[in-house]
Scaffold this motif. Structure first.
Motif: not given
Length: 124
Positions: A19-21, A26-31, A39-47
């Motif tokens: 999921a994207v959160w 306003g920073t998007p994270y990949l959940v 559950t891991t939260f990774t910044p979407l830019e790094t993914v």
């Protein structure tokens, strides 16, 4: 023998829930939910930066010979029917030819000599 038209099945060991959160800034994270329940939260830019580039596949123009033969027959048949249709439309808008049946014109020749008689019929 493997069929070259069949794609290999997608392999994924354990289905993961993605999921994207976005946080309040306003920073998007990949959940991502792990199989162990964490559950891991990774910044979407790094993914996106770590995402491997897609491999390009070569597109071939190979066609099945039977399909090409059938397609050729359909095209030729369509052209013939199209020609008949164009002729029909041209005939209906142009001069009409009507054939009226009539009795043939016949000439009968009779000749007789004593007890012998003949009859000839010539029709035009």
């Amino acid at each position: 023998m493997l069929n070259p038209k069949v794609l290999p099945p997608a392999t994924q060991a354990v289905p993961s829930k993605l999921a994207v959160w976005a946080d309040q800034s306003g920073t998007p994270y990949l959940v991502q939910q792990q199989p162990d329940g964490s559950t891991t939260f990774t910044p979407l830019e790094t993914v996106l930066a770590q995402a491997r580039p897609q491999t390009t596949t070569r597109v071939t123009t190979y066609r099945d010979p039977l399909n090409m033969l059938l397609l050729g027959f359909v095209v030729v048949f369509g052209l013939v029917l199209g020609g008949y249709f164009i002729g029909f439309v041209a005939g209906t808008t142009g001069q009409r030819v009507v054939l009226v049946p009539s009795t043939p014109v016949c000439n009968t020749h009779r000749s007789s000599f004593l007890f012998w008689s003949t009859e000839n019929k010539e029709c035009q």
